[in-house]
Scaffold this active site. Structure first.
Site, mmCIF file in Angstrom:
data_model
loop_
_atom_site.group_PDB
_atom_site.id
_atom_site.type_symbol
_atom_site.label_atom_id
_atom_site.label_comp_id
_atom_site.label_asym_id
_atom_site.label_seq_id
_atom_site.Cartn_x
_atom_site.Cartn_y
_atom_site.Cartn_z
ATOM 1 N N ALA A 65 0.850 -1.195 0.000
ATOM 2 C CA ALA A 65 0.000 0.000 0.000
ATOM 3 C C ALA A 65 0.881 1.239 0.000
ATOM 4 C CB ALA A 65 -0.878 -0.007 1.244
ATOM 5 N N GLU A 113 -0.272 -9.842 -0.943
ATOM 6 C CA GLU A 113 -1.682 -10.191 -0.742
ATOM 7 C C GLU A 113 -2.376 -10.410 -2.085
ATOM 8 O OE1 GLU A 113 -2.777 -6.878 1.799
ATOM 9 O OE2 GLU A 113 -2.699 -8.189 3.564
HETATM 10 N N1 COA Z 1 4.477 3.256 -0.468
HETATM 11 C C1 COA Z 1 4.860 4.444 -0.972
HETATM 12 N N2 COA Z 1 6.008 4.623 -1.628
HETATM 13 C C2 COA Z 1 6.811 3.556 -1.788
HETATM 14 C C3 COA Z 1 6.474 2.288 -1.287
HETATM 15 C C4 COA Z 1 5.245 2.168 -0.597
HETATM 16 N N3 COA Z 1 4.813 0.985 -0.110
HETATM 17 N N4 COA Z 1 7.463 1.440 -1.575
HETATM 18 C C5 COA Z 1 8.378 2.139 -2.254
HETATM 19 N N5 COA Z 1 7.988 3.422 -2.382
HETATM 20 C C6 COA Z 1 8.694 4.537 -3.045
HETATM 21 C C7 COA Z 1 9.834 5.073 -2.210
HETATM 22 O O1 COA Z 1 9.356 5.983 -1.240
HETATM 23 C C8 COA Z 1 10.676 5.714 -3.284
HETATM 24 O O2 COA Z 1 10.056 6.929 -3.655
HETATM 25 P P1 COA Z 1 10.980 8.248 -3.884
HETATM 26 O O3 COA Z 1 11.900 7.883 -5.017
HETATM 27 O O4 COA Z 1 9.981 9.306 -4.261
HETATM 28 O O5 COA Z 1 11.710 8.495 -2.601
HETATM 29 C C9 COA Z 1 10.519 4.774 -4.465
HETATM 30 O O6 COA Z 1 9.311 4.046 -4.229
HETATM 31 C C10 COA Z 1 11.650 3.759 -4.596
HETATM 32 O O7 COA Z 1 11.744 3.067 -3.360
HETATM 33 P P2 COA Z 1 13.106 2.959 -2.514
HETATM 34 O O8 COA Z 1 12.757 2.729 -1.095
HETATM 35 O O9 COA Z 1 13.976 4.128 -2.821
HETATM 36 O O10 COA Z 1 13.747 1.672 -3.167
HETATM 37 P P3 COA Z 1 14.735 0.635 -2.452
HETATM 38 O O11 COA Z 1 15.191 -0.276 -3.544
HETATM 39 O O12 COA Z 1 15.756 1.358 -1.660
HETATM 40 O O13 COA Z 1 13.816 -0.190 -1.430
HETATM 41 C C11 COA Z 1 11.855 -1.445 -0.741
HETATM 42 C C12 COA Z 1 12.783 -1.000 -1.905
HETATM 43 C C13 COA Z 1 10.680 -2.170 -1.367
HETATM 44 C C14 COA Z 1 12.624 -2.387 0.188
HETATM 45 C C15 COA Z 1 11.387 -0.203 0.047
HETATM 46 O O14 COA Z 1 10.881 0.751 -0.886
HETATM 47 C C16 COA Z 1 10.302 -0.493 1.023
HETATM 48 O O15 COA Z 1 10.575 -1.022 2.092
HETATM 49 N N6 COA Z 1 9.034 -0.150 0.705
HETATM 50 C C17 COA Z 1 7.922 -0.282 1.609
HETATM 51 C C18 COA Z 1 7.446 -1.707 1.630
HETATM 52 C C19 COA Z 1 6.329 -1.875 2.640
HETATM 53 O O16 COA Z 1 6.491 -1.643 3.813
HETATM 54 N N7 COA Z 1 5.152 -2.320 2.150
HETATM 55 C C20 COA Z 1 4.001 -2.531 2.962
HETATM 56 C C21 COA Z 1 3.237 -1.267 3.128
HETATM 57 S S1 COA Z 1 1.869 -1.464 4.238
#
Ligand code: COA
Length: 259
Positions: A65, A113
């Site tokens: 999400a 999911e």
């Molecule tokens: N919601 C909103 N934005 C998200 C997102 C999410 N679930 N997952 C990734 N993004 C965004 C990041 O904020 C970033 O945006 P920006 O470039 O404007 O800063 C972009 O996507 C790229 O993500 P980034 O974190 O820089 O990539 P990464 O390779 O370093 O890490 C993940 C990848 C997937 C490990 C990390 O993005 C992450 O942990 N995301 C959240 C996952 C999560 O908790 N999901 C469950 C949500 S309830």
């Protein structure tokens, strides 16, 4: 630009591509709306036998999400989003046609999911499946904990939830969640190949067997076994069963009409 693109790579297949690669295809309210609208379109199209779901770009299927939306909204908006997500997932799970998740990277939270609501998952070795909501101080809300529990058992589910562990494509394959692991360039072909096999099965039989698996999983065994025979008896009297049996005996391919 569409947040979810609907394309038809082949007559029998609808491909839904979640298209927010700059945010790793994170789910927000308008995106879920488009996704749900496409499901309606595809459900009504008799030519479509299989829906393939994938993510745009090479990093993510869906990274969950949109956490930004969580931060902006109040608890009413949060609840509305969760209810919407749950309704979408329930609908996807009960979708009357076959569904394949082609997972090409992060499938976290709501992304995992969605994959768990599909009938079949194919993935790349670099796919990462996880339910990391605990790291945000939250827990899954779109069925992830309960569907993973049922799909992989309590110990795998506890490991994924409590340690926020990400399962690689290979690990998810070893656990029986993923049907095939293929290199990224082969992912769509692999899903299309599977859809090709599905297209050979009689449409009513495929729909009923899908329902049987979903409903049977929630039922006591004697009830599920009765359900299985009810389905078979109904299918036996369909025109397609007549055609399938005749075609086998005549050593020719069957032509099914979905009746
Ligand atoms: N919601 C909103 N934005 C998200 C997102 C999410 N679930 N997952 C990734 N993004 C965004 C990041 O904020 C970033 O945006 P920006 O470039 O404007 O800063 C972009 O996507 C790229 O993500 P980034 O974190 O820089 O990539 P990464 O390779 O370093 O890490 C993940 C990848 C997937 C490990 C990390 O993005 C992450 O942990 N995301 C959240 C996952 C999560 O908790 N999901 C469950 C949500 S309830």
């Amino acid at each position: 630009m569409a947040l979810v693109e609907l394309t038809r790579p082949r007559e029998d297949v609808a491909l839904l591509t979640v298209n927010r690669p700059d945010k790793l295809n994170a789910l927000n309210t308008p995106l879920l709306g488009e996704f749900a609208d496409h499901l309606v379109t595809v459900e009504d199209d008799p030519g479509v036998r299989t829906v393939i779901i994938t993510g745009a770009g090479d990093k993510a299927f869906v990274a969950g999400a949109d956490i930004g939306e969580y931060a902006e909204g109040d608890s009413q908006a949060f609840t509305a989003f969760q209810l919407r997500g749950r309704a979408f997932n329930d609908r996807l799970e009960r979708f009357p046609k076959a569904t394949i998740a082609a997972v090409n990277g992060f499938a976290l939270g709501g992304g995992f999911e969605i994959a768990l609501c599909c009938d079949i998952i194919v993935a790349t070795p670099s796919a990462r499946f996880g339910l990391p909501e605990g790291l945000l101080g939250l827990s899954p809300g779109g069925g992830g904990s309960q569907r993973l529990l049922r799909a992989a058992g309590p110990f795998v589910a506890a490991d994924v939830l409590l340690s926020a562990r990400r399962l690689s494509g290979e690990r998810a394959h070893a656990l029986g969640l993923v049907a095939d692991v293929v290199e990224p360039e082969q992912l769509l072909n692999s899903a299309l190949e599977k859809a090709g096999y599905i297209a050979r099965v009689a449409p009513l039989a495929a729909r009923e067997m899908k329902r049987l698996l979903r409903e049977g999983a929630d039922a006591a065994l004697p009830t599920a076994l009765s359900l299985e025979q009810e389905v078979l008896f109904r299918l036996y009297s369909t025109a397609d069963a007549g055609e399938g049996i005749r075609a086998f005996l005549a050593k020719r391919p069957a032509t099914f009409e979905g009746r």
